[in-house]
Design a protein around this motif. Structure first.
Motif, PDB file in Angstrom:
ATOM      1  N   LEU A  42      51.069 -23.684 -66.015  1.00 16.20           N
ATOM      2  CA  LEU A  42      49.665 -23.320 -66.232  1.00 16.20           C
ATOM      3  C   LEU A  42      48.746 -24.476 -65.863  1.00 16.20           C
ATOM      4  O   LEU A  42      47.680 -24.270 -65.265  1.00 16.20           O
ATOM      5  N   LEU A  43      49.155 -25.689 -66.207  1.00 13.94           N
ATOM      6  CA  LEU A  43      48.342 -26.863 -65.876  1.00 13.94           C
ATOM      7  C   LEU A  43      48.289 -27.090 -64.368  1.00 13.94           C
ATOM      8  O   LEU A  43      47.249 -27.494 -63.828  1.00 13.94           O
ATOM      9  N   MET A  44      49.397 -26.816 -63.686  1.00 19.74           N
ATOM     10  CA  MET A  44      49.408 -26.983 -62.234  1.00 19.74           C
ATOM     11  C   MET A  44      48.407 -26.052 -61.555  1.00 19.74           C
ATOM     12  O   MET A  44      47.811 -26.406 -60.537  1.00 19.74           O
ATOM     13  N   GLN A  45      48.227 -24.861 -62.104  1.00 18.58           N
ATOM     14  CA  GLN A  45      47.283 -23.924 -61.517  1.00 18.58           C
ATOM     15  C   GLN A  45      45.859 -24.474 -61.560  1.00 18.58           C
ATOM     16  O   GLN A  45      45.042 -24.188 -60.678  1.00 18.58           O
ATOM     17  N   LYS A  46      45.579 -25.282 -62.570  1.00 16.74           N
ATOM     18  CA  LYS A  46      44.249 -25.892 -62.704  1.00 16.74           C
ATOM     19  C   LYS A  46      44.183 -27.273 -62.058  1.00 16.74           C
ATOM     20  O   LYS A  46      43.113 -27.872 -61.988  1.00 16.74           O
ATOM     21  N   GLY A  47      45.343 -27.786 -61.622  1.00 14.09           N
ATOM     22  CA  GLY A  47      45.385 -29.112 -61.023  1.00 14.09           C
ATOM     23  C   GLY A  47      45.309 -30.240 -62.024  1.00 14.09           C
ATOM     24  O   GLY A  47      45.010 -31.375 -61.661  1.00 14.09           O
ATOM     25  N   THR A 105      51.048 -32.559 -60.330  1.00 10.38           N
ATOM     26  CA  THR A 105      50.677 -31.386 -59.555  1.00 10.38           C
ATOM     27  C   THR A 105      50.825 -31.672 -58.062  1.00 10.38           C
ATOM     28  O   THR A 105      50.233 -32.628 -57.551  1.00 10.38           O
ATOM     29  N   PRO A 106      51.612 -30.874 -57.332  1.00 14.00           N
ATOM     30  CA  PRO A 106      51.736 -31.088 -55.890  1.00 14.00           C
ATOM     31  C   PRO A 106      50.411 -30.782 -55.175  1.00 14.00           C
ATOM     32  O   PRO A 106      49.546 -30.072 -55.702  1.00 14.00           O
ATOM     33  N   LYS A 107      50.278 -31.294 -53.989  1.00 13.91           N
ATOM     34  CA  LYS A 107      49.105 -30.988 -53.178  1.00 13.91           C
ATOM     35  C   LYS A 107      49.242 -29.562 -52.639  1.00 13.91           C
ATOM     36  O   LYS A 107      50.261 -29.212 -52.045  1.00 13.91           O
ATOM     37  N   PRO A 108      48.234 -28.694 -52.845  1.00 17.15           N
ATOM     38  CA  PRO A 108      48.327 -27.319 -52.331  1.00 17.15           C
ATOM     39  C   PRO A 108      48.386 -27.308 -50.803  1.00 17.15           C
ATOM     40  O   PRO A 108      47.863 -28.226 -50.157  1.00 17.15           O
ATOM     41  N   PRO A 109      48.981 -26.266 -50.228  1.00 22.37           N
ATOM     42  CA  PRO A 109      49.618 -25.132 -50.916  1.00 22.37           C
ATOM     43  C   PRO A 109      51.032 -25.491 -51.386  1.00 22.37           C
ATOM     44  O   PRO A 109      51.719 -26.299 -50.754  1.00 22.37           O
ATOM     45  N   PHE A 110      51.452 -24.886 -52.504  1.00 29.15           N
ATOM     46  CA  PHE A 110      52.799 -25.122 -53.006  1.00 29.15           C
ATOM     47  C   PHE A 110      53.269 -23.913 -53.795  1.00 29.15           C
ATOM     48  O   PHE A 110      52.475 -23.055 -54.192  1.00 29.15           O
ATOM     49  N   THR A 111      54.578 -23.856 -54.005  1.00 28.64           N
ATOM     50  CA  THR A 111      55.202 -22.773 -54.762  1.00 28.64           C
ATOM     51  C   THR A 111      55.454 -23.233 -56.189  1.00 28.64           C
ATOM     52  O   THR A 111      56.006 -24.314 -56.415  1.00 28.64           O
ATOM     53  N   LEU A 112      55.058 -22.430 -57.154  1.00 33.95           N
ATOM     54  CA  LEU A 112      55.270 -22.747 -58.562  1.00 33.95           C
ATOM     55  C   LEU A 112      56.747 -22.596 -58.938  1.00 33.95           C
ATOM     56  O   LEU A 112      57.535 -22.011 -58.203  1.00 33.95           O
ATOM     57  N   GLY A 113      57.090 -23.103 -60.107  1.00 35.15           N
ATOM     58  CA  GLY A 113      58.452 -22.952 -60.633  1.00 35.15           C
ATOM     59  C   GLY A 113      59.174 -24.273 -60.728  1.00 35.15           C
ATOM     60  O   GLY A 113      59.620 -24.826 -59.726  1.00 35.15           O
ATOM     61  N   MET A 114      59.312 -24.811 -61.955  1.00 29.96           N
ATOM     62  CA  MET A 114      59.793 -26.177 -62.156  1.00 29.96           C
ATOM     63  C   MET A 114      61.284 -26.283 -62.447  1.00 29.96           C
ATOM     64  O   MET A 114      61.848 -27.372 -62.353  1.00 29.96           O
ATOM     65  N   GLU A 115      61.934 -25.198 -62.850  1.00 27.32           N
ATOM     66  CA  GLU A 115      63.373 -25.250 -63.149  1.00 27.32           C
ATOM     67  C   GLU A 115      63.991 -23.932 -62.712  1.00 27.32           C
ATOM     68  O   GLU A 115      63.461 -22.866 -62.995  1.00 27.32           O
ATOM     69  N   VAL A 116      65.096 -24.031 -62.017  1.00 25.23           N
ATOM     70  CA  VAL A 116      65.645 -22.852 -61.356  1.00 25.23           C
ATOM     71  C   VAL A 116      67.162 -22.899 -61.385  1.00 25.23           C
ATOM     72  O   VAL A 116      67.766 -23.976 -61.448  1.00 25.23           O
TER      73      VAL A 116
END
Length: 318
Positions: free
Chosen positions: A42-47, A52-63
């Motif tokens: 949620l914080l990444m969406q707000k930067g 936070t990666p530099k946009p554009p990027f794909t969300l999802g921190m653990e997979v």
């Protein structure tokens, strides 16, 4: 392939069809099967997240998923291997390219959903309670936000380490979840936290994911030589810590950010994950997943986190 992307800073996440990535040296291509959601998404969406990666990027921190292809120099993983990855980004997609040294073997008895629910929450907690706070058997551990993604793991791991656990959460339903995880004492968020904890003998270690006034009250209920772990600030306010009170009560405030160890002590992080996945394989811990949703409902899953309508983990299946 489909991926949930942030196109630009502050933009809402959206599913996009993008090219499948190719692994470079030291990397692996993974067929993602499940991705755990975190408040940091949620914080990444707000930067506003610290990494936070530099946009554009794909969300999802653990997979969690299986290795499809390996890049040059990768020798310890082969196509078909079941793994989990603390990825930092890229998990909410059909495929992802990740650094091979971040991968952890997924034990045969664990599902992909379980594997995706382990790295960040349990990793943070094991790192915090063991490596940082040195929690001892018989000590009293206070966990705030005890039904949340990290809080619930602190209840479970605290009991595993032999502590007496006081769990604070909002409402009977969430408190019941904490009780099932092993909490010895329950405190509703509407109660006087300081007074109730002091009635129970005070806290030796505080694991706080809420911040704000909750941290302040927990601080005031900490025993001399106690240790306080500010894990996050889900309540929105970063507490200011009175240094004079630290002095008088001989308290220690210990910062814990699991991502930092990737940069300066990756060996500690690898040992942490080995412990966590070992516990899970032995059945000593079991991730509580309140919601499991498909990729096209990932935004809905994030709203569950934002509205605090989930307990434990929300996992997206892919």
């Amino acid at each position: 392939m489909l991926a949930l992307r942030i196109a630009e800073s502050g933009a809402a996440p959206a599913l996009q069809d993008i090219p499948r990535p190719v692994p470079g040296p030291g990397q692996i291509l993974v067929r993602n099967r499940a991705c755990g959601l975190n408040f940091a998404d949620l914080l990444m969406q707000k930067g506003t997240y610290q990494d936070t990666p530099k946009p554009p990027f794909t969300l999802g921190m653990e997979v969690a998923g299986e290795v499809v292809e390996t890049g040059e120099g990768v020798e310890n993983l082969s196509p078909g291997a079941r793994i989990a990855v603390y990825s930092g980004q890229g998990g909410l997609a059909e495929y992802g390219v990740f650094e091979a040294d971040r991968a952890v073997p997924l034990p045969d008895g664990l599902s992909y959903e379980q594997g995706a629910a382990l790295p960040i929450a349990y990793g943070t907690t094991q790192l915090a309670l063991d490596h940082r706070a040195r929690l001892q058997p018989g000590e009293t551990l206070l966990v705030t936000g005890a039904a949340g993604g990290v809080g619930l793991t602190a209840v479970e791991v605290g009991k595993l380490m032999g502590a007496k656990v006081i769990a604070q959460a909002r409402g009977s339903e969430k408190l019941e979840v904490a009780a099932r995880a092993g909490a010895d004492h329950l405190i509703d968020a509407d109660e006087d936290l300081r007074a109730r904890v002091l009635e129970l003998g005070g806290a030796d270690v505080v694991y706080d994911a809420i911040g704000g006034d909750v941290f302040k009250e927990a601080f005031r209920a900490t025993n001399p030589e106690g240790r306080l772990l500010p894990i996050g600030f889900a309540g929105g306010a970063v507490p200011q810590i009175p240094a004079n009170h630290l002095l008088v009560k001989n308290l220690t405030v210990i910062g814990v950010y699991i991502g930092g160890y990737l940069k300066f002590r990756p060996d500690i992080l690898r040992a942490c994950f080995a412990t966590v996945f070992g516990w899970a394989a032995e059945g000593r811990i079991s991730p509580h997943i309140s919601h499991s949703l498909p990729l096209d409902r990932a935004v809905e899953g994030m709203e569950l986190l934002r509205a605090r309508k989930s307990t434990g983990k929300v996992v997206i299946t892919i």
